[in-house]
Design an enzyme around this catalytic site. Structure first.
Site, PDB file in Angstrom:
ATOM      1  CG  HIS A 190       0.565  -2.433   1.269  1.00 46.96           C
ATOM      2  ND1 HIS A 190      -0.321  -1.845   2.136  1.00 46.96           N
ATOM      3  CD2 HIS A 190       1.738  -1.786   1.435  1.00 46.96           C
ATOM      4  CE1 HIS A 190       0.315  -0.901   2.812  1.00 46.96           C
ATOM      5  NE2 HIS A 190       1.558  -0.844   2.411  1.00 46.96           N
ATOM      6  NE  ARG A 297       5.259  -0.330   1.872  1.00 44.03           N
ATOM      7  CZ  ARG A 297       5.443   0.436   0.778  1.00 44.03           C
ATOM      8  NH1 ARG A 297       6.288   0.074  -0.159  1.00 44.03           N
ATOM      9  NH2 ARG A 297       4.759   1.549   0.640  1.00 44.03           N
ATOM     10  CD  GLU A 432       3.213   5.954   7.772  1.00 48.29           C
ATOM     11  OE1 GLU A 432       2.804   5.174   6.911  1.00 48.29           O
ATOM     12  OE2 GLU A 432       3.666   5.582   8.876  1.00 48.29           O
ATOM     13  CG  ASN A 455       1.531   5.311  -0.121  1.00 47.09           C
ATOM     14  OD1 ASN A 455       1.634   6.142  -1.002  1.00 47.09           O
ATOM     15  ND2 ASN A 455       2.327   4.258  -0.023  1.00 47.09           N
ATOM     16  CG  ASP A 456      -0.837   4.970   5.798  1.00 46.24           C
ATOM     17  OD1 ASP A 456      -1.972   4.548   5.505  1.00 46.24           O
ATOM     18  OD2 ASP A 456       0.111   4.215   6.047  1.00 46.24           O
ATOM     19  NE  ARG A 466      -2.432   2.652   1.664  1.00 45.28           N
ATOM     20  CZ  ARG A 466      -1.191   2.549   2.133  1.00 45.28           C
ATOM     21  NH1 ARG A 466      -0.891   3.071   3.327  1.00 45.28           N
ATOM     22  NH2 ARG A 466      -0.241   1.983   1.463  1.00 45.28           N
ATOM     23  CB  CYS A 503       9.234   6.155   1.650  1.00 44.66           C
ATOM     24  SG  CYS A 503       8.402   6.196   3.232  1.00 44.66           S
TER      25      CYS A 503
HETATM   26  C1  PEP Z   1       2.988   5.349   3.269  1.00 43.79           C
HETATM   27  O1  PEP Z   1       2.031   5.292   4.043  1.00 43.79           O
HETATM   28  O2  PEP Z   1       3.140   6.284   2.432  1.00 43.79           O
HETATM   29  C2  PEP Z   1       4.011   4.301   3.269  1.00 43.79           C
HETATM   30  C3  PEP Z   1       5.093   4.410   2.540  1.00 43.79           C
HETATM   31  O3  PEP Z   1       3.769   3.180   4.018  1.00 43.79           O
HETATM   32  P1  PEP Z   1       2.797   2.004   3.535  1.00 43.79           P
HETATM   33  O4  PEP Z   1       2.446   2.250   2.101  1.00 43.79           O
HETATM   34  O5  PEP Z   1       3.514   0.723   3.721  1.00 43.79           O
HETATM   35  O6  PEP Z   1       1.631   2.183   4.455  1.00 43.79           O
HETATM   36 MG    MG Z   2       2.015   3.845   5.646  1.00 38.13          MG
END
Ligand code: PEP
Ligand code: MG
Length: 571
Positions: A190, A297, A432, A455-456, A466, A503
């Site tokens: 993040h 978020r 996710e 991302n997840d 990650r 996203c």
């Molecule tokens: C994701 O997991 O792709 C996502 C957009 O949420 P975050 O990055 O806040 O976990």
């Molecule tokens: Mg996520």
């Protein structure tokens, strides 16, 4: 001689400045028997005074930069410092037991912390956190190892740190912090995501930057290629100044597209929207011509403070975002705490695998009072614009149904109390977790939309944390395994007349964009700074070209093969 390190390009741009090392000093104390009692007491008083002066300054600066509410936490810290119930017993212990001041301070502070933490009262638990913070500050002065605070930086620097937490990143002042480089972290940690929305060039996961860069050394952070150059030569400086100038030129070209629609070469419209962390990010959203917000978020509203935000505070924030976007879509995600985003005041137990733990929707369904407060704030804000609600980390249909039922309950209660709520709020989920991608056809019958959180999704599909740079090679958005999951989700939504967005960071990745366009993704949500480059890229390809490349990619074996195919065709 310069030293060059390679890490992960986390936020585009180039920074050239002096290194500022962000370190957490070792504050272990030793017990010593002393006979200079007065000197120890004087040292304690001096450390208390220095801490007070420091806190006053930080409080004032926070008030100016972030407002009264954020500054409140420092008022609480100042109160602790002046509290005789805490300070007197420390003096007493030095006198009675003839021990050094740092030992006495540590002992007494720990006793108070343990006592407050044991109380079944949230207010007292927060006081425990205040005492822990304040005593660390005083101890750091007693031990002569002052804690440097990001809020105190007042000259241009590049931050060098082992890691930056999301709340460290939130404190960065763009005026002075030109860039940062860390030892650990991945492209989707993040702090990296926040650096992109703050437009601060960053390289993460460079493994040994803290070993190589001393305070004050000249450092270049190349967030375009993922390089860090320490002590650059004159030639290297000239080369990077040129690269920076070229990048600024490129940005000017992109800026011409700010009011243009996002269309492929053959006129097919795709929605390019932005991810935000706070209402402050809206300026970037508008300046970069995004067509809405695809991910807000909300957890950042809960961070950097010592208690939960009230319903009204949340309502104001959500209202501001939907109103500012003036009818354009705004997807607001309910609280997604956990993983690398912590809320110390919730006092959650430490977990072995925080990314697989008690987080996001799991936590919200358990702490349903907290969740209902957020849902009410969202429902109330829904009449001020085009608000959509999205639940994070949904793993099963039951979780979705439970969350939706709570939303419906809160909605009925508000309506029966005469509060206005929009009657066409779309309610969707993030995809996710692989189980949800696999079950997309079933989910598609019940949700209004999907937004793929790559991302997840990538970390769970490849079982690769990650945040861990050692396994960052497994962050493989182009791997056919991911492309197939993405296709399943998009096809399932279309079969039910629903839409799919993305996203995760993959949505703004120039190598992924042709593939996603070809797979039929409806909405691309990315860091605001990626919107214009994406718009430029999409305008140069036809939908048919993208479809053909996506079809071929699905038949390939590895991420590398897919990457080469896209590069050969489009770049
Ligand atoms: C994701 O997991 O792709 C996502 C957009 O949420 P975050 O990055 O806040 O976990
Ligand atoms: Mg996520």
């Amino acid at each position: 001689m310069s030293t060059q390190l390679t890490g992960i390009a986390a936020s585009a741009g180039i920074a050239i400045s002096k290194a500022f090392r962000l370190e957490t000093p070792d504050l272990t104390v030793e017990k010593k028997t002393i006979d200079t009692i007065d000197e120890e007491i004087q040292a304690l008083d001096a450390a208390l005074q220095t801490s007070k002066d420091e806190l006053e300054k930080i409080k004032e600066k926070t008030r100016q930069d972030l407002g009264d509410e954020h500054a409140e936490i420092f008022s609480a810290h100042l109160l602790v410092l002046s509290d005789p119930e805490l300070v007197d017993p420390i003096r007493q212990m030095i006198k009675d037991e003839k021990v050094n001041a740092s030992f006495a301070l540590n002992e007494i502070a720990n006793q108070f912390v343990a006592m407050f933490e044991a109380m079944d009262n949230d207010y007292m638990k927060e006081r425990a956190a205040d005492i822990r913070d304040v005593s660390k500050r005083v101890l750091s002065h007693l031990l002569g190892k002052p804690i440097v605070s990001l809020a105190e930086i007042n000259e241009e620097v590049v931050i060098i740190a082992d890691d930056l937490t999301p709340s460290d990143t939130a404190q960065l002042n763009k005026k002075y912090v030109k860039g940062f480089a860390t030892d650990i972290g991945g492209r989707t940690s993040h702090s990296a995501i926040m650096a992109r929305s703050m437009e601060i060039p960053a390289v993460v996961g460079s493994k040994e930057v803290t070993d190589q860069a001393d305070a004050g050394m000249n450092v270049i952070v190349d967030g375009l290629e993922g390089n860090v150059i320490i002590n650059p030569s004159d030639d290297e400086l000239a080369e990077y100044r040129q690269k920076l100038a070229d990048y600024e030129e490129q940005k000017k070209e992109w800026a011409k597209l700010v009011n243009e629609p996002s269309k492929s070469k053959d006129g097919e419209h795709v929605e390019l929207v932005a991810n935000i962390g706070t209402p402050n990010d809206l300026e970037g959203v508008i300046n970069n011509g995004a067509e809405g917000v695809g991910l807000y978020r909300t957890e950042f509203l809960y961070m950097g403070r010592d208690e939960l935000p009230t319903e009204d505070e949340q309502f104001e924030a959500y209202k501001k975002v939907v109103e500012t976007m003036d009818g354009k879509p705004v997807v607001i995600r309910t609280l997604d705490i956990g993983g690398d985003k912590e809320l110390p005041y919730l006092d959650l137990p430490k977990e072995m695998n925080p990314f697989l733990g008690f987080r996001a929707i799991r936590l919200c369904l358990e702490k349903d009072d907290m969740f209902r407060t957020q849902l009410r704030a969202l429902l109330r804000a829904s009449t001020f614009g085009n608000l959509k609600i999205m639940f994070p980390m949904i793993a099963t249909l039951d979780e979705f149904r439970e969350a939706k039922a709570l939303l419906e309950e809160e909605k009925s209660k508000l309506l029966s109390n005469g509060v206005e709520v929009s009657d066409n709020i779309e309610v969707g989920i993030m995809v996710e977790i692989p189980s949800t991608a696999v079950m997309a056809p079933q989910f598609a019958k019940e949700v209004d939309f999907f937004s793929i959180g790559t991302n997840d999704l990538i970390q769970y599909t490849f079982a690769a944390d990650r945040m861990n740079e050692q396994v960052s090679y497994l962050y493989q958005p182009y791997n056919p395994a991911i492309l197939r999951l993405v296709k399943m989700v998009i096809d399932a939504s279309h079969a039910e007349g629903k839409w799919t967005g993305m996203c995760g960071e993959m949505a703004g990745d120039e190598l992924a964009i042709p593939l996603l366009l070809g797979l039929g993704l409806d909405e691309f949500s990315m860091s605001a700074t990626s919107v214009l480059p994406a718009r430029s890229q999409i305008s140069q390809m036809t939908k048919a070209e993208a479809q053909s490349i996506a079809e071929q990619a699905l038949t390939l074996n590895t991420a590398e093969e897919v990457k080469q195919l896209v590069e050969k065709t489009f770049l």
